[in-house]
Design a protein around this motif. Structure first.
Motif, mmCIF file in Angstrom:
data_model
loop_
_atom_site.group_PDB
_atom_site.id
_atom_site.type_symbol
_atom_site.label_atom_id
_atom_site.label_comp_id
_atom_site.label_asym_id
_atom_site.label_seq_id
_atom_site.Cartn_x
_atom_site.Cartn_y
_atom_site.Cartn_z
ATOM 1 N N GLY A 97 0.832 -1.202 0.000
ATOM 2 C CA GLY A 97 0.000 0.000 0.000
ATOM 3 C C GLY A 97 0.863 1.247 0.000
ATOM 4 O O GLY A 97 2.082 1.185 0.122
ATOM 5 N N SER A 98 0.225 2.379 -0.117
ATOM 6 C CA SER A 98 0.903 3.664 -0.231
ATOM 7 C C SER A 98 1.640 4.074 1.036
ATOM 8 O O SER A 98 1.381 3.557 2.131
ATOM 9 N N VAL A 99 2.526 5.024 0.879
ATOM 10 C CA VAL A 99 3.073 5.754 2.022
ATOM 11 C C VAL A 99 1.913 6.341 2.821
ATOM 12 O O VAL A 99 0.938 6.832 2.240
ATOM 13 N N ALA A 100 1.971 6.244 4.144
ATOM 14 C CA ALA A 100 1.014 6.867 5.069
ATOM 15 C C ALA A 100 -0.335 6.164 5.150
ATOM 16 O O ALA A 100 -1.231 6.641 5.841
ATOM 17 N N LEU A 203 6.116 -0.987 0.309
ATOM 18 C CA LEU A 203 5.370 -0.251 -0.712
ATOM 19 C C LEU A 203 5.090 -1.081 -1.947
ATOM 20 O O LEU A 203 3.966 -1.126 -2.456
ATOM 21 N N ASN A 204 6.127 -1.721 -2.466
ATOM 22 C CA ASN A 204 6.058 -2.344 -3.786
ATOM 23 C C ASN A 204 6.162 -3.861 -3.763
ATOM 24 O O ASN A 204 6.582 -4.463 -4.746
ATOM 25 N N VAL A 205 5.751 -4.485 -2.661
ATOM 26 C CA VAL A 205 5.955 -5.933 -2.554
ATOM 27 C C VAL A 205 5.070 -6.730 -3.515
ATOM 28 O O VAL A 205 5.327 -7.913 -3.757
ATOM 29 N N TYR A 230 -3.554 -5.762 0.456
ATOM 30 C CA TYR A 230 -3.346 -4.397 -0.033
ATOM 31 C C TYR A 230 -4.233 -3.471 0.786
ATOM 32 O O TYR A 230 -5.435 -3.709 0.936
ATOM 33 N N ILE A 231 -3.629 -2.393 1.314
ATOM 34 C CA ILE A 231 -4.386 -1.399 2.083
ATOM 35 C C ILE A 231 -4.629 -0.195 1.190
ATOM 36 O O ILE A 231 -3.684 0.388 0.651
ATOM 37 N N ASP A 232 -5.881 0.192 1.043
ATOM 38 C CA ASP A 232 -6.301 1.142 0.023
ATOM 39 C C ASP A 232 -6.976 2.367 0.644
ATOM 40 O O ASP A 232 -7.624 2.269 1.690
ATOM 41 N N ALA A 233 -6.817 3.515 -0.007
ATOM 42 C CA ALA A 233 -7.517 4.749 0.374
ATOM 43 C C ALA A 233 -7.432 5.716 -0.795
ATOM 44 O O ALA A 233 -6.550 5.593 -1.655
ATOM 45 N N ASP A 234 -8.344 6.683 -0.837
ATOM 46 C CA ASP A 234 -8.351 7.671 -1.916
ATOM 47 C C ASP A 234 -7.110 8.555 -1.868
ATOM 48 O O ASP A 234 -6.544 8.803 -0.798
ATOM 49 N N ASP A 235 -6.720 9.071 -3.024
ATOM 50 C CA ASP A 235 -5.552 9.954 -3.139
ATOM 51 C C ASP A 235 -5.599 11.122 -2.166
ATOM 52 O O ASP A 235 -4.614 11.434 -1.482
ATOM 53 N N ASN A 287 4.865 7.543 -7.273
ATOM 54 C CA ASN A 287 5.131 6.138 -6.982
ATOM 55 C C ASN A 287 3.827 5.362 -6.810
ATOM 56 O O ASN A 287 3.688 4.236 -7.301
ATOM 57 N N LEU A 288 2.869 5.969 -6.119
ATOM 58 C CA LEU A 288 1.572 5.331 -5.916
ATOM 59 C C LEU A 288 0.886 5.049 -7.245
ATOM 60 O O LEU A 288 0.446 3.926 -7.509
#
Length: 319
Positions: A97-100, A203-205, A230-235, A287-288
């Protein structure tokens, strides 16, 4: 999650609302104390008892089922192949998942919960930050502005580590990354000694590349995973969380003169906000969009977060 495919019954995922997912906890006990929950949450995460009970306990129950089935299959293979079959082989869970977005918190919670199951008392956690190339190498290769991108990792070292884990070798050492120093620690290692479960967070596994036509390409990191999350959230939510974390670090860790980002401690609040947003859009969002988000559909489970850091929906890949 592709809602168009889901509407015609072609999605590989089964979608759950938070309430539907929470019901799958069944009678799974809640073993964590309030003090443990407080220690598990990240710098800018909010980890409540409700989140443990409604999201993570059903997930730990599901994973225990997967692990038990894999352990049963492994024992059957040992019987089939005889004494030549390798020794204990850890079950590996990848968290992407993304940073943060809260990968570290999720990984720590799963480590704590899965370690309470009778068949998996030993759960190890490794982050792929330790496999980033040292800053000196990134600077020499012109990659400092792409730190966290796939090309910034020592991929052969990471693949060698995972190969040794899956081969049952022990102990296996992994490098350690310091967020304070913003660099890999040259002489520090963490040992992974035949755990029942290994959680690999990064991040990129789940990232892949186009395989070569000759079929001789090296394996992907995710080829070693038994289960992928995968942990997901809006931009917009991710940007807000990143900025909030940056501002908190500016008031805490950045204050130390020895910290890599100490230079940000003395700037004004508006300058800090602008700096954080600039870093987000120039590096982390790129990157995201280019590398991390495209891997979401490769997960076995997607946790979809809302703006309050709580998981709102869950998508589980169908068997």
């Amino acid at each position: 999650m592709d809602m168009k495919l889901d509407s015609i019954g072609l999605s590989p995922f089964r979608n759950f609302s938070r309430a539907e997912w929470a019901a799958l906890r069944a009678d799974t006990p809640q073993p964590l104390t309030p003090e443990e929950i407080a220690r598990l949450q990240g710098l800018n995460d909010r980890l409540s008892l409700a989140e443990i009970e409604e999201i993570y306990l059903p997930l730990s129950r599901l994973l225990s089922i997967y692990v038990a089935a894999t352990q049963k299959l492994f024992r059957a293979m040992q019987k089939f192949l005889g004494p030549e079959q390798a020794g204990k082989m850890p079950y590996i869970i990848g968290v992407a998942g993304s940073v943060a977005v809260g990968k570290s918190t999720t990984s720590r919670v799963l480590q704590a919960l899965l370690g309470r199951w009778a068949n998996t008392p030993k759960v190890a956690l490794v982050t792929t930050d330790g496999f980033l190339l040292p800053n000196a190498v990134l600077e020499r290769e012109g990659l400092m502005q792409k730190k966290g991108f796939p090309e910034s990792y020592d991929l052969p070292a990471l693949l060698h580590f995972l190969t040794d884990i899956k081969a049952g070798r022990h102990p296996v050492a992994a490098p350690i990354y310091s967020h304070f120093d913003y660099d890999v620690m040259p002489n520090e290692r963490v040992e992974v000694d035949q755990p029942d479960i290994l959680i690999v967070e990064g991040l990129n596994v789940l990232q892949t590349s186009r395989p070569p036509k000759d079929g001789k390409g090296i394996p992907f990191v995710s080829d070693f995973f038994d289960f992928k999350i995968y942990i997901d959230a809006d931009d917009a939510i991710l940007e807000r969380w990143y900025v909030e974390r940056f501002m908190r670090l500016r008031e805490t860790a950045f204050r130390d003169p020895a910290a890599y980002f100490h230079r940000y401690a003395g700037i004004s609040e508006s300058e800090a906000d602008q700096t954080a947003r600039s870093i987000w859009h120039a590096i982390n969002r790129v990157n995201l969009q280019e590398n991390i988000l495209p891997t979401r559909q490769r997960a076995d489970l997607i946790l979809r977060k809302g703006g309050d850091h709580e998981v709102e929906a869950v998508a589980l890949r169908k068997l």
